[in-house]
Design a protein around this motif. Sequence first.
Motif, PDB file in Angstrom:
ATOM      1  N   GLY A 149      21.306   1.150 -42.090  1.00 35.92           N
ATOM      2  CA  GLY A 149      20.973   0.860 -43.479  1.00 35.92           C
ATOM      3  C   GLY A 149      19.488   0.609 -43.673  1.00 35.92           C
ATOM      4  N   GLU A 150      18.875  -0.075 -42.723  1.00 35.32           N
ATOM      5  CA  GLU A 150      17.432  -0.320 -42.774  1.00 35.32           C
ATOM      6  C   GLU A 150      16.665   0.992 -42.744  1.00 35.32           C
ATOM      7  OE1 GLU A 150      14.150  -2.742 -43.154  1.00 35.32           O
ATOM      8  OE2 GLU A 150      16.216  -3.474 -42.986  1.00 35.32           O
ATOM      9  N   PHE A 151      17.116   1.919 -41.887  1.00 35.06           N
ATOM     10  CA  PHE A 151      16.455   3.219 -41.806  1.00 35.06           C
ATOM     11  C   PHE A 151      16.621   3.992 -43.115  1.00 35.06           C
ATOM     12  CE2 PHE A 151      17.619   3.124 -37.031  1.00 35.06           C
ATOM     13  CZ  PHE A 151      16.619   2.186 -36.812  1.00 35.06           C
ATOM     14  N   MET A 152      17.798   3.875 -43.712  1.00 36.88           N
ATOM     15  CA  MET A 152      18.090   4.639 -44.917  1.00 36.88           C
ATOM     16  C   MET A 152      17.272   4.143 -46.108  1.00 36.88           C
ATOM     17  SD  MET A 152      21.866   5.553 -46.391  1.00 36.88           S
ATOM     18  CE  MET A 152      22.127   6.992 -47.440  1.00 36.88           C
ATOM     19  N   THR A 153      16.986   2.849 -46.143  1.00 37.66           N
ATOM     20  CA  THR A 153      16.193   2.317 -47.255  1.00 37.66           C
ATOM     21  C   THR A 153      14.770   2.866 -47.242  1.00 37.66           C
ATOM     22  OG1 THR A 153      15.624   0.356 -45.935  1.00 37.66           O
ATOM     23  CG2 THR A 153      17.523   0.180 -47.426  1.00 37.66           C
ATOM     24  N   LEU A 154      14.320   3.363 -46.098  1.00 36.19           N
ATOM     25  CA  LEU A 154      13.003   4.004 -46.055  1.00 36.19           C
ATOM     26  C   LEU A 154      12.966   5.234 -46.954  1.00 36.19           C
ATOM     27  CD1 LEU A 154      12.343   3.862 -42.193  1.00 36.19           C
ATOM     28  CD2 LEU A 154      11.350   2.373 -43.953  1.00 36.19           C
ATOM     29  N   ILE A 155      14.140   5.848 -47.169  1.00 40.03           N
ATOM     30  CA  ILE A 155      14.215   7.066 -47.973  1.00 40.03           C
ATOM     31  C   ILE A 155      14.587   6.759 -49.422  1.00 40.03           C
ATOM     32  CG2 ILE A 155      15.337   9.326 -48.201  1.00 40.03           C
ATOM     33  CD1 ILE A 155      15.912   9.214 -45.222  1.00 40.03           C
ATOM     34  N   ILE A 156      15.639   5.948 -49.600  1.00 35.60           N
ATOM     35  CA  ILE A 156      16.173   5.748 -50.948  1.00 35.60           C
ATOM     36  C   ILE A 156      15.630   4.495 -51.618  1.00 35.60           C
ATOM     37  CG2 ILE A 156      18.271   6.985 -50.337  1.00 35.60           C
ATOM     38  CD1 ILE A 156      19.726   4.345 -50.125  1.00 35.60           C
ATOM     39  N   GLY A 157      14.929   3.653 -50.872  1.00 34.17           N
ATOM     40  CA  GLY A 157      14.321   2.475 -51.467  1.00 34.17           C
ATOM     41  C   GLY A 157      15.147   1.212 -51.303  1.00 34.17           C
ATOM     42  N   GLU A 158      14.462   0.087 -51.336  1.00 33.58           N
ATOM     43  CA  GLU A 158      15.098  -1.214 -51.157  1.00 33.58           C
ATOM     44  C   GLU A 158      16.134  -1.497 -52.240  1.00 33.58           C
ATOM     45  OE1 GLU A 158      15.736  -4.684 -49.026  1.00 33.58           O
ATOM     46  OE2 GLU A 158      14.374  -3.023 -48.524  1.00 33.58           O
ATOM     47  N   LYS A 159      15.966  -0.878 -53.391  1.00 34.18           N
ATOM     48  CA  LYS A 159      16.873  -1.106 -54.513  1.00 34.18           C
ATOM     49  C   LYS A 159      18.305  -0.739 -54.170  1.00 34.18           C
ATOM     50  CE  LYS A 159      17.629   0.442 -59.284  1.00 34.18           C
ATOM     51  NZ  LYS A 159      17.113   1.309 -60.380  1.00 34.18           N
ATOM     52  N   TYR A 160      18.488   0.213 -53.279  1.00 35.67           N
ATOM     53  CA  TYR A 160      19.824   0.707 -52.927  1.00 35.67           C
ATOM     54  C   TYR A 160      20.272   0.233 -51.548  1.00 35.67           C
ATOM     55  CZ  TYR A 160      18.782   3.780 -56.849  1.00 35.67           C
ATOM     56  OH  TYR A 160      18.439   4.272 -58.085  1.00 35.67           O
ATOM     57  N   ARG A 161      19.830  -0.942 -51.172  1.00 35.56           N
ATOM     58  CA  ARG A 161      20.188  -1.467 -49.853  1.00 35.56           C
ATOM     59  C   ARG A 161      21.704  -1.634 -49.703  1.00 35.56           C
ATOM     60  NH1 ARG A 161      18.217  -4.059 -45.371  1.00 35.56           N
ATOM     61  NH2 ARG A 161      16.111  -3.577 -46.042  1.00 35.56           N
ATOM     62  N   ASN A 162      22.392  -2.052 -50.767  1.00 36.01           N
ATOM     63  CA  ASN A 162      23.845  -2.195 -50.695  1.00 36.01           C
ATOM     64  C   ASN A 162      24.494  -0.906 -50.207  1.00 36.01           C
ATOM     65  OD1 ASN A 162      23.426  -4.713 -51.719  1.00 36.01           O
ATOM     66  ND2 ASN A 162      24.598  -4.412 -53.606  1.00 36.01           N
ATOM     67  N   PHE A 163      24.099   0.207 -50.827  1.00 36.77           N
ATOM     68  CA  PHE A 163      24.645   1.508 -50.445  1.00 36.77           C
ATOM     69  C   PHE A 163      24.254   1.859 -49.015  1.00 36.77           C
ATOM     70  CE2 PHE A 163      23.949   6.055 -49.873  1.00 36.77           C
ATOM     71  CZ  PHE A 163      25.182   6.583 -50.230  1.00 36.77           C
ATOM     72  N   ALA A 164      22.999   1.606 -48.661  1.00 36.74           N
ATOM     73  CA  ALA A 164      22.484   2.014 -47.354  1.00 36.74           C
ATOM     74  C   ALA A 164      23.210   1.310 -46.214  1.00 36.74           C
ATOM     75  CB  ALA A 164      20.984   1.737 -47.277  1.00 36.74           C
ATOM     76  N   VAL A 165      23.341  -0.012 -46.323  1.00 30.81           N
ATOM     77  CA  VAL A 165      23.976  -0.761 -45.235  1.00 30.81           C
ATOM     78  C   VAL A 165      25.476  -0.495 -45.211  1.00 30.81           C
ATOM     79  CG1 VAL A 165      24.356  -3.057 -44.293  1.00 30.81           C
ATOM     80  CG2 VAL A 165      22.167  -2.495 -45.323  1.00 30.81           C
ATOM     81  N   THR A 166      26.092  -0.289 -46.382  1.00 34.41           N
ATOM     82  CA  THR A 166      27.508   0.075 -46.410  1.00 34.41           C
ATOM     83  C   THR A 166      27.720   1.417 -45.714  1.00 34.41           C
ATOM     84  OG1 THR A 166      27.861  -1.134 -48.482  1.00 34.41           O
ATOM     85  CG2 THR A 166      29.496   0.528 -47.885  1.00 34.41           C
ATOM     86  N   PHE A 167      26.811   2.371 -45.949  1.00 27.81           N
ATOM     87  CA  PHE A 167      26.924   3.653 -45.260  1.00 27.81           C
ATOM     88  C   PHE A 167      26.806   3.467 -43.751  1.00 27.81           C
ATOM     89  CE2 PHE A 167      24.798   7.156 -43.097  1.00 27.81           C
ATOM     90  CZ  PHE A 167      25.707   8.172 -43.315  1.00 27.81           C
ATOM     91  N   GLY A 168      25.855   2.648 -43.307  1.00 32.36           N
ATOM     92  CA  GLY A 168      25.688   2.438 -41.872  1.00 32.36           C
ATOM     93  C   GLY A 168      26.935   1.861 -41.236  1.00 32.36           C
TER      94      GLY A 168
END
Length: 441
Positions: A259-278
């Motif tokens: 999720g931390e890696f994904m926020t580099l692309i989609i932004g901190e605003k979507y951290r919920n989605f990023a960490v849920t995906f991870g």
Amino acid sequence: AREHIGPRAGVAMMGFIWLALVYVIVAFADITASSFVTGTEELATAAATFHPGGAVAAASIFYLTLAVIMGFVQRFLSPPLWLLTAIFVPATFGAVWLGTKVSTYFVMADARWWALLILAYCCVASMVPMWSLLQPRGYLGGFVLYFALALGVIGVFFGGYEIRQPAFRTFDAGGMTGLLFPFLFVTIACGACSGFHGLVCSGTTSKQIDREPHIKAIGYGGMLAEGFVALIAMVTVMIVAQKDLAGLKPGTIYGNGIGEFMTLIIGEKYRNFAVTFGAMAFSTFVFDTVDVSTRLGRYIVQEILRMPSRLGGWVGTFATIALPVYFIAFAPAGSWVKFWTLFGASNQLLAALTLLAISVWLHQRRQRVAFTLLPMLFVLVTTLYALVKLTLANLAGVQAGGGGVELVNAITSGALIVLALYLVLRAVARVRRVPAAVTAG
């Protein structure tokens, strides 16, 4: 093993495999259930309308539902594969987004209920046709894995993260797996020489092809890819300080990192989605393992009992799932560590026994055996030593007033050692008794 070492060796091998599979199921089910309850501490301060554990559970359920729909569409409508891919792969990522929106509807306070539901899923998944779940789920899960790998590359090379773990602590950190030897080698062998992969090849891959030429050569590249997956998983640990890892399960740590890696692309605003995906990505690996393990355990029980009927399938399924149900229902919290260590050692010992059977077969065909015999000896000695250490540690836990988990683990690890040594002795006896012969054709 049955054909080239002997009928009794075949039964011993199947018994060993069955015990190893039981521990695969209980270890993975326990870890995943915990992530469904607690989710990730990265999201602990989220709004009351979002539950991190519920989001992971919802996303995983939607993912499995998509796999079933895809299986039926492919079976009865026969659309081209590119169309299925174009529809269902994006829908898989949509399932993650939907999971974050309905997370509060999938909340359970006790991880054991989630674990029991996962085991119930395993029972059903082991009996349904492979086209209805296993094949489409594996196909969609492959894209989840590829995306997680891509995120890992971005995070490792462009994230600018600081390594917060020491390069070396000590040769012996204490506990069951504190010794670098043999447990570091057991860990590496999980990707480099996994017994479970051999089971999948013989147990499920063979049932998804029409003829042998359809099998694609994988070889060394497959192990390099798995090693890369392991590298990314290790990076998710390296960038977190030790004090921040206390109490976190492997799925949570991995989900946080991806999720931390994904926020580099989609932004901190979507951290919920990023960490849920991870975390959901971790769950896809788990589902791919637990239901296949249950199916393989079912095959083995049916073969031992000579019950090829559907009734025999249910008997084999319930027999395989009974011990995991007991562990999940009665084992104290945190027991997954004890299950996981025993699973790791037994899985790699199974790899050694696989190489043992192949070495006997090659010898009887008058083929070169060094390339299987030498790694077999190294893995065999290493994993047997690890199992001896685990047996003594569990017995010490029993003497110190430990519960039934330590006793069952000690008995199981001891049984695995006995079965492995028996197979080695039978193989040596067969090689000495039956001379190598050139096979016809």
